[in-house]
Design an enzyme around this catalytic site. Structure first.
Site, PDB file in Angstrom:
ATOM      1  N   HIS A 107       4.953   3.607   8.657  1.00  0.00           N
ATOM      2  CA  HIS A 107       6.285   3.078   8.943  1.00  0.00           C
ATOM      3  C   HIS A 107       6.252   1.869   9.876  1.00  0.00           C
ATOM      4  O   HIS A 107       7.230   1.582  10.551  1.00  0.00           O
ATOM      5  CB  HIS A 107       7.166   4.161   9.579  1.00  0.00           C
ATOM      6  N   GLU A 113      13.249   3.556  -5.187  1.00  0.00           N
ATOM      7  CA  GLU A 113      13.230   2.138  -4.800  1.00  0.00           C
ATOM      8  C   GLU A 113      12.993   1.195  -5.966  1.00  0.00           C
ATOM      9  O   GLU A 113      13.658   0.173  -6.091  1.00  0.00           O
ATOM     10  CB  GLU A 113      12.169   1.883  -3.709  1.00  0.00           C
TER      11      GLU A 113
END
Ligand SMILES: Cc1ncc(C[n+]2csc(CCOP(=O)(O)OP(=O)(O)O)c2C)c(N)n1
Ligand SMILES: [Mg+2]
Lengths: 334, 326
Positions: free
Chosen positions: A138, A69
């Site tokens: 998440h 990322e």
């Protein structure tokens, strides 16, 4: 430049379809636009947002990235410096925390540090929010972490129409823009008219007029706030609902205008209460709208806990239609 | 070797040495603030490699980058004025010593977060490859940066997509006060290239001609679509990590020994042996470099400070509290 097909008006579109259409149009119009992220290509995007684009535009313009990322977001920064208009997709905001260096230390600062020599036309899309039992790692929001970074702009559409407009507008801008999407909104449908003229990228919108109280929300919470307001309407309480659509900059004139009508404000926010965007909004309204306020600005926000897995606790951890209604009733009693 | 090239390399290294010396003095006199990282000892790396590059190539560097900007052609007075934080600086005084940028010369910046040069470089290279342009990206980093995640992430992507990047490690053996064998399990940086099926080699970073030649070869490889390349330049810095460093972690003997392999002395010796330039020519280059540095300092002293605090934050002025107008 690719062939630009006219968009056939469709009365209803899902959020993911609207985003997909916005990307498709942007890529057809401008060869500088390219997409890069995990599973955006062959797979078609985790939430189908990039579906079909890999086949249409090829692997250089729709690039499947490894799980890196920070570097692939930084790749977007580097490409933006030399002429590209990258749209980076971070699979979910939770992983954007690994890209904060690229976003905060690079994207947001390069124009300034270079004395204005370089522009950074970069859009970083990231689905987030509390979805369905995805557990603590998440189920996060990222507003608080990016809200006070000079150089960044943050938009947060809640409807297919806004998603389409705002993504197209964001891609046209020459600044780094964080494009927050909500995981539970992708499959919601909404009216869609591709020909309608969009409002400015960072303007808020009044979803419902009311005279008793102003509800300020963004992303999925604006949908819940609207439902709560409609239900309260049956009890004779008229709540005005504002969907901010943008967090940085903030449409303060619209908030003040509404405050002058209602004299009461409740900020409804999914992110945690402590140090969140609601705090900025409440403080600013306190400073600049003090004499219009009948009661202190209320804040209903996510609980200051990591999101629990258990479904009941999970629901308890964020505002719901019922808790929004309860807070409004309290606020009106005060 | 071409005479003109040798002359250029010697001049660049002399300019670099005198410029950094002047910067140190100005810092001590309080005219330069913040962190100041100087390059003496390492000149052959930036000079040799950047003189081997084409004007169209992009350059991404760290915070120890004054010399890179100078060799790339940023006017010395604009670099010095930037160190002074003045409006005549190459970033108008907004960047400072660690953040030199020069868009006109494709100088994509000095980055002060260790490991950031990798993603910026692969981003520029991605754009070049996507558009099938002939240029390359030169990406500089220290030995300490190779343990940052971005090194692994970015070299992987560069190799995976055959991006035109030359990764140049300025291995001065230290990550501030931590010597390489104390920060890296594998101390030969170029060997890491094989993890990405990438070409890599080590070159004597004190020998400017060797760096020049190795860079030419590496760029030839990169430019011809063979993918990225990792070039490790073995070098040494004479001064502390920055002006704030008391330099207590290494022995005076070690520094003295390395100074015995000084890149400028090595080149001068070679020039004498080969008869490329006579001593008058060398002296003239030295005098010219000193003059340029003195002029750069006076320019910086006279340059006014920048005034607009809010300039350059966004593409257009942006009031954070009036979103609707936008
Ligand atoms: C991410 C990050 N961590 C720590 C630092 C502090 N720091 C600045 S330079 C440096 C050492 C870097 O060593 P190296 O990469 O070998 O470069 P050199 O200074 O030797 O040229 C450190 C730890 C930083 N700037 N960025
Ligand atoms: Mg080092």
């Amino acid at each position: 430049m690719g062939h630009i097909e006219p968009v056939t008006p469709r009365p209803e579109l899902k959020m993911w379809e609207a985003l997909n259409l916005a990307l498709d149009r942007a890529m057809a119009e401008d060869d500088a636009v390219f997409i890069l992220g995990e599973d955006v290509g062959l797979y078609g995007g985790s939430y189908r947002v990039t579906q079909g684009l890999y086949a249409k535009y090829g692997e250089w313009r729709v690039r499947d990235a490894p799980i890196s990322e920070n570097s692939f977001t930084g790749l977007g920064v580097g490409a933006a410096l030399v002429g590209g208009r990258p749209v980076i997709e971070i699979m979910t905001v939770n992983f954007a925390y690994l890209a904060l260096d690229a976003i905060i230390n690079m994207a947001a600062k390069i124009r300034y540090m270079s004395g204005g020599q370089f522009r950074v036309p970069l859009v970083v899309r990231m689905p987030g929010g509390v979805a369905r039992q995805l557990a603590a790692q998440h189920s996060q929001r990222i507003e608080h972490a990016l809200l006070n970074v000079p150089g960044l702009r943050i938009v947060c559409p809640a409807t297919p129409q806004d998603a389409y407009w705002q993504l197209r507008q964001a891609i046209h801008e020459d600044d780094p823009i964080i494009f927050m999407e909500h995981e539970l909104l992708y499959f919601d449908s909404g009216p869609f008219d591709p020909g309608a003229a969009p409002p400015p990228l960072h303007s808020g919108r009044i979803l419902r007029d009311g005279k008793d109280v102003t509800l300020v929300a963004w992303s999925r919470m604006s949908r819940l706030a609207l439902t709560a307001a409609e239900e309260l309407g049956e009890e004779g309480i008229e709540a005005e609902v504002i969907d901010l659509r943008s967090l940085r900059p903030l449409d303060l004139p619209l908030l003040l205008e509404s405050l002058r009508r209602t004299h009461r404000v409740l900020v409804v926010e999914e992110d945690c209460l402590f140090g969140g965007a609601g705090a900025e909004i409440a403080a600013t309204l306190g400073e600049r709208g003090f004499y219009e306020l009948e009661t202190p600005v209320g804040r209903l926000a996510g609980a200051d806990v990591p999101t629990p897995y258990n479904d009941r606790l999970e629901a308890e951890s964020i505002p719901q239609v019922s808790t929004i209604k309860a807070r409004i009733r309290d606020l009106l009693k005060a | 070797m071409q005479r003109d090239l040798v002359k250029q390399l010697l001049y660049d290294m002399l300019l670099a040495r005198h410029f950094e010396q002047a910067a140190a003095e100005q810092y001590q006199q309080g005219r330069i603030g913040g962190f100041l990282h100087l390059y003496p000892g390492e000149e052959a790396v930036a000079v040799g490699s950047l003189r081997a590059a084409d004007p169209g190539d992009y350059v991404v560097t760290t915070y120890r980058e004054h010399v890179h900007a100078l060799v790339r052609g940023t006017p010395p007075e604009a670099v010095m004025a930037e160190l002074f934080g003045r409006s005549g600086g190459c970033c108008g005084g907004y960047g400072g010593s660690m953040h030199l940028f020069d868009a006109q010369r494709r100088f994509l910046g000095g980055y002060a977060i260790v490991g950031e040069t990798f993603p910026v470089a692969i981003g520029a290279a991605y754009w070049l490859a996507m558009n099938e342009e002939p240029d390359c990206v030169l990406c500089y980093f220290g030995d300490g940066a190779v343990n940052q995640g971005t090194f692994h992430e970015s070299l992987n992507m560069a190799a995976l997509w055959r991006l035109p990047v030359l990764f140049i490690c300025e291995n001065n053996h230290y990550q501030i006060g931590t010597e390489i064998h104390r920060h890296s399990a594998v101390v030969e940086v170029h060997k890491r290239a094989c993890a990405y099926a990438m070409e890599g080699r080590r070159v004597d970073g004190m020998d400017v001609l060797a760096v020049y030649k190795a860079t030419r070869e590496a760029l030839h490889h990169v430019r011809n679509g063979n993918g990225p390349y990792l070039l490790e330049c073995d070098t040494y810095r004479y001064r502390g990590h920055s002006m704030a460093d008391a330099d207590a972690y290494r022995s005076a003997m070690e520094v003295a020994e390395l100074k015995g392999r000084d890149p400028i002395s090595l080149l001068r010796k070679r020039i004498r042996e080969e008869g490329w330039l006579d001593s008058d020519e060398c002296a003239a280059l030295d005098a010219a470099a000193r003059r340029v540095v003195a002029d750069a300092v006076s320019f910086a002293e006279q340059s006014p400070p920048p005034e607009d605090l809010h300039a350059h934050v966004h593409a257009r002025p942006l009031d954070l509290y009036s979103g609707a107008a936008r």
